[in-house]
Design a protein around this motif. Structure first.
Motif, PDB file in Angstrom:
ATOM      1  N   CYS A 119       3.229  -1.831  -7.557  1.00 53.01           N
ATOM      2  CA  CYS A 119       2.710  -1.779  -6.197  1.00 53.01           C
ATOM      3  C   CYS A 119       1.230  -2.177  -6.234  1.00 53.01           C
ATOM      4  O   CYS A 119       0.529  -1.903  -7.215  1.00 53.01           O
ATOM      5  CB  CYS A 119       2.868  -0.356  -5.680  1.00 53.01           C
ATOM      6  SG  CYS A 119       2.344  -0.077  -3.992  1.00 53.01           S
ATOM      7  N   SER A 120       0.761  -2.819  -5.172  1.00 54.42           N
ATOM      8  CA  SER A 120      -0.618  -3.342  -5.186  1.00 54.42           C
ATOM      9  C   SER A 120      -1.683  -2.252  -5.157  1.00 54.42           C
ATOM     10  O   SER A 120      -2.672  -2.322  -5.876  1.00 54.42           O
ATOM     11  CB  SER A 120      -0.844  -4.270  -3.989  1.00 54.42           C
ATOM     12  OG  SER A 120       0.139  -5.262  -3.918  1.00 54.42           O
ATOM     13  N   MET A 121      -1.479  -1.238  -4.320  1.00 50.47           N
ATOM     14  CA  MET A 121      -2.573  -0.286  -4.078  1.00 50.47           C
ATOM     15  C   MET A 121      -2.067   1.145  -3.914  1.00 50.47           C
ATOM     16  O   MET A 121      -1.116   1.399  -3.182  1.00 50.47           O
ATOM     17  CB  MET A 121      -3.325  -0.709  -2.803  1.00 50.47           C
ATOM     18  CG  MET A 121      -4.253   0.331  -2.198  1.00 50.47           C
ATOM     19  SD  MET A 121      -5.590   0.887  -3.303  1.00 50.47           S
ATOM     20  CE  MET A 121      -6.649  -0.543  -3.318  1.00 50.47           C
ATOM     21  N   ARG A 122      -2.731   2.067  -4.602  1.00 47.50           N
ATOM     22  CA  ARG A 122      -2.540   3.503  -4.376  1.00 47.50           C
ATOM     23  C   ARG A 122      -3.880   4.088  -3.912  1.00 47.50           C
ATOM     24  O   ARG A 122      -4.813   4.226  -4.710  1.00 47.50           O
ATOM     25  CB  ARG A 122      -2.073   4.201  -5.638  1.00 47.50           C
ATOM     26  CG  ARG A 122      -2.272   5.724  -5.646  1.00 47.50           C
ATOM     27  CD  ARG A 122      -1.534   6.494  -4.558  1.00 47.50           C
ATOM     28  NE  ARG A 122      -0.109   6.574  -4.781  1.00 47.50           N
ATOM     29  CZ  ARG A 122       0.486   7.394  -5.639  1.00 47.50           C
ATOM     30  NH1 ARG A 122      -0.245   8.222  -6.369  1.00 47.50           N
ATOM     31  NH2 ARG A 122       1.798   7.401  -5.750  1.00 47.50           N
ATOM     32  N   ILE A 133       0.851  -1.192   0.000  1.00 50.19           N
ATOM     33  CA  ILE A 133       0.000   0.000   0.000  1.00 50.19           C
ATOM     34  C   ILE A 133       0.886   1.242   0.000  1.00 50.19           C
ATOM     35  O   ILE A 133       1.676   1.448   0.919  1.00 50.19           O
ATOM     36  CB  ILE A 133      -0.924   0.029   1.230  1.00 50.19           C
ATOM     37  CG1 ILE A 133      -1.734  -1.268   1.332  1.00 50.19           C
ATOM     38  CG2 ILE A 133      -1.865   1.233   1.163  1.00 50.19           C
ATOM     39  CD1 ILE A 133      -2.573  -1.370   2.601  1.00 50.19           C
ATOM     40  N   ASP A 134       0.743   2.056  -1.032  1.00 50.03           N
ATOM     41  CA  ASP A 134       1.506   3.304  -1.140  1.00 50.03           C
ATOM     42  C   ASP A 134       0.690   4.404  -0.474  1.00 50.03           C
ATOM     43  O   ASP A 134      -0.042   5.147  -1.129  1.00 50.03           O
ATOM     44  CB  ASP A 134       1.768   3.613  -2.612  1.00 50.03           C
ATOM     45  CG  ASP A 134       2.634   4.850  -2.802  1.00 50.03           C
ATOM     46  OD1 ASP A 134       3.282   5.270  -1.835  1.00 50.03           O
ATOM     47  OD2 ASP A 134       2.658   5.384  -3.924  1.00 50.03           O
ATOM     48  N   THR A 135       0.801   4.511   0.840  1.00 47.20           N
ATOM     49  CA  THR A 135      -0.028   5.442   1.602  1.00 47.20           C
ATOM     50  C   THR A 135       0.309   6.897   1.279  1.00 47.20           C
ATOM     51  O   THR A 135       1.474   7.229   1.072  1.00 47.20           O
ATOM     52  CB  THR A 135       0.159   5.235   3.118  1.00 47.20           C
ATOM     53  OG1 THR A 135       1.546   5.367   3.422  1.00 47.20           O
ATOM     54  CG2 THR A 135      -0.318   3.861   3.532  1.00 47.20           C
ATOM     55  N   PRO A 136      -0.689   7.761   1.240  1.00 47.90           N
ATOM     56  CA  PRO A 136      -0.421   9.188   0.978  1.00 47.90           C
ATOM     57  C   PRO A 136       0.126   9.866   2.223  1.00 47.90           C
ATOM     58  O   PRO A 136      -0.560   9.959   3.232  1.00 47.90           O
ATOM     59  CB  PRO A 136      -1.805   9.742   0.614  1.00 47.90           C
ATOM     60  CG  PRO A 136      -2.779   8.794   1.234  1.00 47.90           C
ATOM     61  CD  PRO A 136      -2.123   7.465   1.340  1.00 47.90           C
TER      62      PRO A 136
END
Length: 782
Positions: free
Chosen positions: A495-498, A43-46
């Motif tokens: 990456c799985s999720m943005r 998860i590429d967290t903001p």
């Protein structure tokens, strides 16, 4: 036999959340295992800015990201869920100027940078405390410089990654420097990209101005909202289909006040219905002017400087700010009888999205990253990513379709990642350093002594920094270990999720896609989760000036994290629309926690048998439970957490508590039932509760873990697998009839003013007679 609840407290105590959080951290439950054989979910967290505490929108969306992480762990994934904090760029600089009452451009660079760092330290990591109290299951909170570690965007290692991506792009011949008109914010003191431009509706004056036609007595009228740019007028256009002006083709108009002569030609961009149908093209009033002058290959003249003031091109108006010059020129046009009329008109005014001040188009030599030539490739790569909600993909596609110029990368600011270049003062040769360290060319000596072109030994370091989005658009590469483990990066990219907000699709998401395409030849993400906004209970955007801001810390203090978390899911899916927030809504939705606690406390009175011989009533509720497990599992896979929360609440409150528990209550207590039937009730009650707790664990981790540890295991619930359906008795077809029969009996008693314990005479339908013994005791049927 006396039954006493094993759960002693009569209601959920939010103060227990802190001890549970401490336990999770002590046990390192969420620590990332790079060597795991499980499939990775990243998860590429903001990263939120640290110059202010997190707001209600942050709290809501980070809770949903945490639910993603927790559910994926239970579904068999190794989850990479790092937390970043944004400590870079313009917002930090603006806050520093405000806190210390200084102007960046009037402060020595080194001193200003130190004040930025001091301001950041002063702010502290306020966001971290809120995130911890909300129960975020991030991998690390303190460790840095490794995969899964917490990161700051002003960290030398993060900035090193930004510079390395630039060096790679430079070597691919995708970066160039050019002098061209650029969006410029005079308040921020820097060029800004198209993605940083917003628009606001504005009422302004449309001025109808007289121009003379050279060599004749004819006068023509041109309507303009920017008379201060008359000094830069380059050409006059009319539509080729407009019969009124065919006779003017290739003639010249004389610009009022400034008297320069400009050609009159036909062009389809002119609209016959606007003003007089004639249009002047200046340099530059808007994007139309820029595109048209480029198309016609006409060199621009610049009348506005970087301070937002008129240049010497404006003659007597030199040094005036734009608005003042406009007023003075309108006044002079009136005095010379050249202003035919004025009328109000509405226009979309481009403004800087940070300072909210109008932008101007100023000629600056800046670095650009190529994008215009790659529109088709960008669309192809974007189509490989799955969007939640699907309709949010159109936001990205609309932006890609609107791109007409390359991305301006460089900024004339201080607190950001520096452009890593040095220039030979003798021959102008540009030196691009090797990758491997963080460079500050404005103060570091050039890594080489002599120029390879001319042998010169004097160097000038680049002073500009990068657009903050150039830093941010490397976040997925950073969290996947690009700096430390290239093999891990290659294996797990994309990456799985943005997860991110819709308002930054055009910048954070788009720029990440652009860089990923150029650098890695692939899409950066498998899934993109795009959210809307949290607004007040009337649907109005929250702001301090309106006094409708709700502080998430206040909510957590008053109701606890799980109350906030269950509200965030029960209130609706933020990817499909704005979410309304109020204390009343949170308190109302939090009542489900009380219901779950009461159900759990009731069940905790009874022992849990290892096995039992089930009755048809037990088989029915287990069939319903199995269907719930299947539905929620599918919805976790597609991030439909609102549907999950509603589904489980309805099951617990209506089906399980109101019907099944009421049906088997007498049996559980052993009233007129044999031991075998009693044990079946105990077994089923515990089986349903255990699975409900597992299903809800990602959503409300504190209360579910507390109940789980109290009743079932010393192993935390967040470490167990998601439940599987084990039952298939074919009983679901009886649900509607069973629930309908119970409701009918309850209504009958109410209509006859009978209590629920009063006897009643009623026929049980044939298809429900398999439940007869439980129904007779439940309703006191005679």
């Amino acid at each position: 036999m006396k039954f006493k609840p094993k759960i002693k407290k009569k209601r959920w105590d939010k103060s227990l959340e802190k001890s549970l959080w401490d336990m999770w951290q002590e046990k390192k439950i969420f620590k990332f295992n790079k060597k795991s054989k499980k499939p990775l979910f990243s998860i590429d967290t903001p990263p939120p800015y640290v110059n202010s505490p997190i707001h209600i929108g942050h709290a809501y969306t980070y809770v949903w990201q945490d639910i993603m992480a927790r559910s994926k762990r239970m579904l068999g994934h190794e989850v990479l869920f790092p937390l970043g904090l944004d400590k870079n760029g313009l917002p930090i600089e603006v806050q520093t100027e405000k806190v210390y009452n200084i102007n960046m451009h009037e402060t020595p660079r080194e001193e200003f940078i130190e004040l930025c760092k001091k301001m950041i330290e002063k702010s502290g990591d306020k966001s971290l405390d809120s995130f911890k109290r909300l129960g975020l299951s991030c991998n690390e909170w303190d460790v840095k410089y490794e995969i899964s570690g917490r990161y700051d965007t002003d960290d030398p290692e993060y900035r090193r990654l930004t510079q390395e991506t630039f060096i790679d792009l430079w070597k691919k011949d995708l970066v160039y420097e050019d002098l061209k008109p650029t969006n410029y914010c005079s308040v921020c003191g820097t060029a800004i990209a198209d993605a940083e431009v917003e628009y606001r509706e504005k009422t302004t004056q449309l001025n109808h101005v007289k121009f003379k036609v050279k060599g004749s007595d004819e006068e023509i009228i041109i309507a303009t909202t920017r008379p201060e740019l008359l000094c830069t007028c380059k050409i006059v256009l009319y539509n080729p289909e407009d019969e009124r002006y065919q006779h003017l083709k290739n003639k010249k108009a004389i610009v009022p006040i400034f008297d320069q002569e400009v050609k009159i030609i036909p062009h389809p961009i002119a609209k016959p219905e606007f003003g007089s149908g004639l249009m002047m093209i200046c340099s530059f009033g808007d994007y139309t002017d820029i595109r048209t002058l480029r198309e016609l290959e006409i060199d621009p003249t610049y009348a506005i400087n970087t301070e937002g003031k008129m240049t010497d091109v404006a003659g007597d108006y030199q040094g005036m700010i734009v608005e003042e010059a406009r007023e003075k020129i309108i006044e002079e046009l009136g005095e010379q009888n050249l202003l035919v009329k004025q009328e109000k008109t509405h226009q979309r005014q481009p403004i800087c999205w940070r300072s909210k001040t109008p932008i101007e188009f100023v000629a600056l030599k800046e670095f650009y990253l190529k994008q215009v030539d790659y529109i088709d490739q960008l669309k192809k790569i974007s189509n490989k990513m799955r969007f939640f909600a699907p309709e949010s993909k159109q936001i990205l596609m609309d932006w890609i379709n609107s791109i007409t110029i390359d991305w301006v990368l460089s900024r004339r600011r201080y607190y950001g990642t520096e452009v890593p270049l040095w220039y030979c003062e003798k021959c102008g040769y540009t030196y691009v350093p090797e990758k491997g360290k963080y460079y500050q060319p404005w103060k570091d000596p050039c890594p080489i002594d002599k120029c390879p072109e001319c042998g010169g030994d004097k160097w000038r370091g680049e002073e500009r920094t990068f657009d903050t989005w150039f830093d941010s658009s490397s976040s997925e590469a950073y969290i996947l270990g690009y700096l430390w483990d290239k093999e891990f990066f290659k294996k797990n990219m994309p990456c799985s999720m943005r997860p991110q907000g819709k308002e930054i699709v055009r910048c954070w998401l788009y720029y990440t896609i652009l860089k990923s395409m150029h650098l890695y030849g692939m899409e950066p993400f498998e899934h993109c989760w795009i959210h809307m906004h949290v607004v007040d209970e009337k649907g109005i955007k929250m702001s301090k000036s309106l006094g409708n801001v709700i502080d998430p810390q206040e909510i957590i203090e008053k109701y606890g994290a799980d109350a906030f978390r269950i509200w965030s899911c029960l209130e609706g899916n933020i990817t499909r629309g704005d979410i309304r927030c109020s204390f009343e809504r949170i308190e109302g939705n939090a009542k489900f926690l009380t219901k779950l606690w009461n159900v759990s406390r009731f069940i905790s009175m009874f022992p849990e048998p290892e096995e039992a011989s089930l009755t048809d009533s037990d088989k029915w509720i287990l069939d319903e439970l199995g269907a719930l497990i299947e539905r929620t599992k599918k919805n976790y896979e597609i991030y439909e957490f609102s549907l999950i929360a509603e589904d489980v609440r309805n099951f617990v409150w209506d089906t399980f508590a109101s019907h099944y528990i009421e049906m088997v209550k007498s049996r559980a207590y052993g009233q007129e039932f044999n031991e075998k039937e009693q044990r079946a009730a105990w077994y089923t009650l515990h089986t349903v509760l255990k699975n409900i707790l597992k299903i809800l664990s990602p959503v409300i981790p504190f209360v579910t873990d507390h109940i789980w540890l109290d009743l079932y295991s010393d192993k935390n619930i967040c470490t167990v697998s998601y439940p599987e359906t084990e039952w298939e008795y074919g009983m679901q077809k009886l649900t509607e009839g069973l629930l309908g029969f119970n409701s009918k009996v309850w209504k009958m008693k109410k209509d006859k003013d009978l209590s629920m314990k009063d006897e009643v005479k009623v026929d049980i339908p044939d298809d429900l007679k398999r439940f007869k013994k439980d129904l007779v005791r439940m309703h006191h049927i005679i």
